[in-house]
Design a protein around this motif. Structure first.
Motif, PDB file in Angstrom:
ATOM      1  N   ARG A   1     -31.158  25.099 -11.800  1.00  0.00           N
ATOM      2  CA  ARG A   1     -32.069  24.017 -12.145  1.00  0.00           C
ATOM      3  C   ARG A   1     -31.278  22.819 -12.671  1.00  0.00           C
ATOM      4  NH1 ARG A   1     -37.008  27.134 -15.388  1.00  0.00           N
ATOM      5  NH2 ARG A   1     -37.622  28.514 -13.642  1.00  0.00           N
ATOM      6  N   GLY A   2     -31.752  21.635 -12.343  1.00  0.00           N
ATOM      7  CA  GLY A   2     -31.078  20.414 -12.784  1.00  0.00           C
ATOM      8  C   GLY A   2     -29.771  20.150 -12.069  1.00  0.00           C
ATOM      9  N   LYS A   3     -29.622  20.673 -10.853  1.00  0.00           N
ATOM     10  CA  LYS A   3     -28.369  20.528 -10.126  1.00  0.00           C
ATOM     11  C   LYS A   3     -28.077  19.059  -9.808  1.00  0.00           C
ATOM     12  CE  LYS A   3     -28.383  22.343  -6.085  1.00  0.00           C
ATOM     13  NZ  LYS A   3     -28.346  23.368  -5.012  1.00  0.00           N
ATOM     14  N   LYS A   4     -29.083  18.305  -9.412  1.00  0.00           N
ATOM     15  CA  LYS A   4     -28.884  16.891  -9.089  1.00  0.00           C
ATOM     16  C   LYS A   4     -28.479  16.096 -10.329  1.00  0.00           C
ATOM     17  CE  LYS A   4     -32.032  16.790  -5.132  1.00  0.00           C
ATOM     18  NZ  LYS A   4     -33.237  16.144  -4.529  1.00  0.00           N
ATOM     19  N   LEU A   5     -29.053  16.461 -11.467  1.00  0.00           N
ATOM     20  CA  LEU A   5     -28.693  15.776 -12.706  1.00  0.00           C
ATOM     21  C   LEU A   5     -27.245  16.046 -13.091  1.00  0.00           C
ATOM     22  CD1 LEU A   5     -29.788  14.001 -14.999  1.00  0.00           C
ATOM     23  CD2 LEU A   5     -30.401  16.106 -16.213  1.00  0.00           C
ATOM     24  N   MET A   6     -26.792  17.284 -12.874  1.00  0.00           N
ATOM     25  CA  MET A   6     -25.405  17.623 -13.170  1.00  0.00           C
ATOM     26  C   MET A   6     -24.450  16.844 -12.270  1.00  0.00           C
ATOM     27  SD  MET A   6     -25.628  21.746 -13.736  1.00  0.00           S
ATOM     28  CE  MET A   6     -23.857  21.849 -13.839  1.00  0.00           C
ATOM     29  N   VAL A   7     -24.788  16.748 -10.995  1.00  0.00           N
ATOM     30  CA  VAL A   7     -23.943  15.984 -10.071  1.00  0.00           C
ATOM     31  C   VAL A   7     -23.905  14.515 -10.482  1.00  0.00           C
ATOM     32  CG1 VAL A   7     -23.674  15.238  -7.669  1.00  0.00           C
ATOM     33  CG2 VAL A   7     -24.386  17.587  -8.183  1.00  0.00           C
ATOM     34  N   PHE A   8     -25.041  13.982 -10.956  1.00  0.00           N
ATOM     35  CA  PHE A   8     -25.093  12.586 -11.403  1.00  0.00           C
ATOM     36  C   PHE A   8     -24.153  12.354 -12.588  1.00  0.00           C
ATOM     37  CE2 PHE A   8     -26.990   9.462 -14.302  1.00  0.00           C
ATOM     38  CZ  PHE A   8     -26.930   8.326 -13.499  1.00  0.00           C
ATOM     39  N   PHE A   9     -24.162  13.268 -13.549  1.00  0.00           N
ATOM     40  CA  PHE A   9     -23.290  13.119 -14.715  1.00  0.00           C
ATOM     41  C   PHE A   9     -21.819  13.284 -14.347  1.00  0.00           C
ATOM     42  CE2 PHE A   9     -27.127  13.848 -17.331  1.00  0.00           C
ATOM     43  CZ  PHE A   9     -26.951  12.811 -18.226  1.00  0.00           C
ATOM     44  N   ILE A  10     -21.538  14.082 -13.323  1.00  0.00           N
ATOM     45  CA  ILE A  10     -20.154  14.229 -12.882  1.00  0.00           C
ATOM     46  C   ILE A  10     -19.670  12.957 -12.199  1.00  0.00           C
ATOM     47  CG2 ILE A  10     -18.704  15.439 -11.191  1.00  0.00           C
ATOM     48  CD1 ILE A  10     -20.081  17.994 -11.922  1.00  0.00           C
ATOM     49  N   LEU A  11     -20.560  12.271 -11.507  1.00  0.00           N
ATOM     50  CA  LEU A  11     -20.171  11.051 -10.796  1.00  0.00           C
ATOM     51  C   LEU A  11     -19.909   9.880 -11.740  1.00  0.00           C
ATOM     52  CD1 LEU A  11     -22.600  11.135  -7.734  1.00  0.00           C
ATOM     53  CD2 LEU A  11     -20.152  11.617  -7.753  1.00  0.00           C
ATOM     54  N   ILE A  12     -20.517   9.875 -12.924  1.00  0.00           N
ATOM     55  CA  ILE A  12     -20.360   8.737 -13.846  1.00  0.00           C
ATOM     56  C   ILE A  12     -18.900   8.508 -14.227  1.00  0.00           C
ATOM     57  CG2 ILE A  12     -20.887   7.913 -16.175  1.00  0.00           C
ATOM     58  CD1 ILE A  12     -23.668   9.049 -15.883  1.00  0.00           C
ATOM     59  N   PRO A  13     -18.128   9.530 -14.670  1.00  0.00           N
ATOM     60  CA  PRO A  13     -16.721   9.264 -15.038  1.00  0.00           C
ATOM     61  C   PRO A  13     -15.842   8.842 -13.871  1.00  0.00           C
ATOM     62  CG  PRO A  13     -17.481  11.362 -15.958  1.00  0.00           C
ATOM     63  CD  PRO A  13     -18.495  10.923 -14.968  1.00  0.00           C
ATOM     64  N   MET A  14     -16.309   9.037 -12.637  1.00  0.00           N
ATOM     65  CA  MET A  14     -15.514   8.611 -11.491  1.00  0.00           C
ATOM     66  C   MET A  14     -15.517   7.097 -11.339  1.00  0.00           C
ATOM     67  SD  MET A  14     -16.507  11.502  -8.646  1.00  0.00           S
ATOM     68  CE  MET A  14     -15.637  10.588  -7.393  1.00  0.00           C
ATOM     69  N   TYR A  15     -16.530   6.443 -11.888  1.00  0.00           N
ATOM     70  CA  TYR A  15     -16.659   4.998 -11.719  1.00  0.00           C
ATOM     71  C   TYR A  15     -16.520   4.233 -13.033  1.00  0.00           C
ATOM     72  CZ  TYR A  15     -18.550   6.369  -7.184  1.00  0.00           C
ATOM     73  OH  TYR A  15     -18.711   6.922  -5.941  1.00  0.00           O
ATOM     74  N   PHE A  16     -16.777   4.887 -14.146  1.00  0.00           N
ATOM     75  CA  PHE A  16     -16.725   4.207 -15.443  1.00  0.00           C
ATOM     76  C   PHE A  16     -15.851   5.017 -16.399  1.00  0.00           C
ATOM     77  CE2 PHE A  16     -20.905   3.452 -13.531  1.00  0.00           C
ATOM     78  CZ  PHE A  16     -20.898   2.069 -13.447  1.00  0.00           C
ATOM     79  N   VAL A  17     -14.853   4.364 -16.982  1.00  0.00           N
ATOM     80  CA  VAL A  17     -13.964   5.003 -17.956  1.00  0.00           C
ATOM     81  C   VAL A  17     -13.918   4.127 -19.209  1.00  0.00           C
ATOM     82  CG1 VAL A  17     -12.563   6.204 -16.255  1.00  0.00           C
ATOM     83  CG2 VAL A  17     -11.968   3.878 -16.898  1.00  0.00           C
ATOM     84  N   GLY A  18     -13.618   4.773 -20.330  1.00  0.00           N
ATOM     85  CA  GLY A  18     -13.604   4.034 -21.590  1.00  0.00           C
ATOM     86  C   GLY A  18     -12.405   3.114 -21.744  1.00  0.00           C
ATOM     87  N   GLY A  19     -11.295   3.455 -21.111  1.00  0.00           N
ATOM     88  CA  GLY A  19     -10.095   2.635 -21.250  1.00  0.00           C
ATOM     89  C   GLY A  19      -9.040   3.337 -22.078  1.00  0.00           C
ATOM     90  N   LEU A  20      -7.884   2.714 -22.172  1.00  0.00           N
ATOM     91  CA  LEU A  20      -6.730   3.337 -22.825  1.00  0.00           C
ATOM     92  C   LEU A  20      -6.908   3.429 -24.337  1.00  0.00           C
ATOM     93  CD1 LEU A  20      -3.883   4.503 -22.609  1.00  0.00           C
ATOM     94  CD2 LEU A  20      -2.992   2.166 -22.714  1.00  0.00           C
ATOM     95  N   ILE A  21      -7.424   2.376 -24.965  1.00  0.00           N
ATOM     96  CA  ILE A  21      -7.540   2.374 -26.434  1.00  0.00           C
ATOM     97  C   ILE A  21      -8.533   3.425 -26.923  1.00  0.00           C
ATOM     98  CG2 ILE A  21      -8.200   0.974 -28.428  1.00  0.00           C
ATOM     99  CD1 ILE A  21      -7.046  -1.440 -27.008  1.00  0.00           C
ATOM    100  N   PRO A  22      -9.763   3.507 -26.375  1.00  0.00           N
ATOM    101  CA  PRO A  22     -10.650   4.602 -26.810  1.00  0.00           C
ATOM    102  C   PRO A  22     -10.071   5.981 -26.536  1.00  0.00           C
ATOM    103  CG  PRO A  22     -11.886   2.910 -25.651  1.00  0.00           C
ATOM    104  CD  PRO A  22     -10.441   2.589 -25.456  1.00  0.00           C
ATOM    105  N   GLN A  23      -9.369   6.117 -25.429  1.00  0.00           N
ATOM    106  CA  GLN A  23      -8.755   7.408 -25.129  1.00  0.00           C
ATOM    107  C   GLN A  23      -7.662   7.743 -26.145  1.00  0.00           C
ATOM    108  OE1 GLN A  23      -7.290   7.652 -21.139  1.00  0.00           O
ATOM    109  NE2 GLN A  23      -6.898   9.837 -21.231  1.00  0.00           N
TER     110      GLN A  23
END
Length: 307
Positions: free
Chosen positions: A110-132
């Motif tokens: 259950r919620g498989k599409k939602l899990m895939v959506f959350f996995i795709l987010i870090p592929m396009y948006f990252v916090g950057g070097l300083i937050p890391q």
């Protein structure tokens, strides 16, 4: 008169075959010659290496650059650290990505599409070097091996790739294994992983090469030299060698002929050291790749066909 079979496969003309083989030979030569050139210039005389007067065979034999690296104990420490990081991250990447991808292929999740959506987010948006950097510091990872190992054991893109490959495996295999009494871990280990050797080999070689050549993350999070990988140490050593050669050549006002000759040899060796470092750093990868080539080629083709 016999009729021609319309299904008969026509062979190409000898001229076309020759042209194809000739073009492939030229392309192979373009790929191989830079590696060969780096090897022969690393063992040539320093003067020939500095003037780049080397083409097919080494001019003379000079092992001073290799001797300088071999006798340096820090090189072996860097080699050991690189092997630890590369091996651990490769194994961790395969285990984590396979375990993350397997549940998302189950039709009962259950919620498989939602899990895939959350996995795709870090592929396009990252916090950057300083937050890391702040996150690693707060978690206590700074100046520890975990600062390199933990981030190197997961990739959202590889999870998607393995998930896509797992989805192409017939669901009947999972159901048959479940009827035989196998649990999810046994199904993953005994059914899905053996069937997915090509894509696993592709991810393994990509991760291995990336971690072997990585130095930027170590330069940010590892300031203690005993923890630094080989690439970072060789970079620092090359900078120090170049600076020392430049200082020696710049302050020779009243120097004797012996000191001048020694300074020139140091400067020539510093130039040749670049090529020697390339050979030393890439040789293990070149030795490992042929054993994984058949899986690597098959995995790339399967990934391109299955999308």
């Amino acid at each position: 008169m016999a009729k021609k079979n319309p299904n008969h496969i026509k062979e190409g003309s000898p001229i076309a075959t020759f042209l194809v083989h000739f073009i492939l030979f030229i392309l192979a030569l373009i790929c191989i010659y830079p590696v060969w050139y780096t090897i022969i210039i690393s063992v040539s005389e320093p003067i020939a290496a500095r003037t780049l007067n080397v083409f097919l065979l080494p001019k003379g034999l000079y092992w001073g650059s290799y001797q300088q690296l071999i006798e340096d104990s820090q090189v072996w420490v860097g080699y050991g650290n690189t092997i630890i990081y590369a091996f651990t991250c490769t194994v961790g990447m395969l285990v984590v990505c396979a375990m993350a991808a397997y549940p998302m292929t189950s039709p009962y999740l259950r919620g498989k599409k939602l899990m895939v959506f959350f996995i795709l987010i870090p592929m396009y948006f990252v916090g950057g070097l300083i937050p890391q950097y702040i996150l690693y510091t707060r978690l206590g990872l700074y100046n520890t091996r975990w600062a390199i190992i933990l981030p190197g054991c997961v990739s959202m893109w590889y999870i998607i790739l393995i998930r896509t490959f797992f989805a192409s495996i017939p669901e009947e295999l999972r159901e048959a294994a479940r009827i035989d009494g196998a649990n999810n871990y046994q199904i993953l280990l005994n059914v899905y992983v053996p069937t997915s050797k090509p894509i696993m080999a592709v991810i393994a070689i990509y991760t291995l090469v990336a971690q072997w050549n990585s130095w930027f993350a170590a330069s940010i999070y590892l300031t203690e030299e005993p923890l630094q990988p080989l690439q970072l140490y060789l970079r620092r050593m090359l900078i120090l060698q170049s600076n020392a050669a430049g200082t020696s050549s710049g302050g020779q006002g009243g120097a004797t002929s012996d000191s001048t000759e020694a300074a020139m040899l140091m400067q020539l060796s510093a130039e040749q050291l670049k090529y020697t470092m390339i050979v030393v750093a890439t040789l293990p990868i070149m030795l490992v790749y042929p054993f994984m080539q058949k899986y690597f080629v098959k995995g790339v083709m399967v990934g391109s066909l299955k999308g």
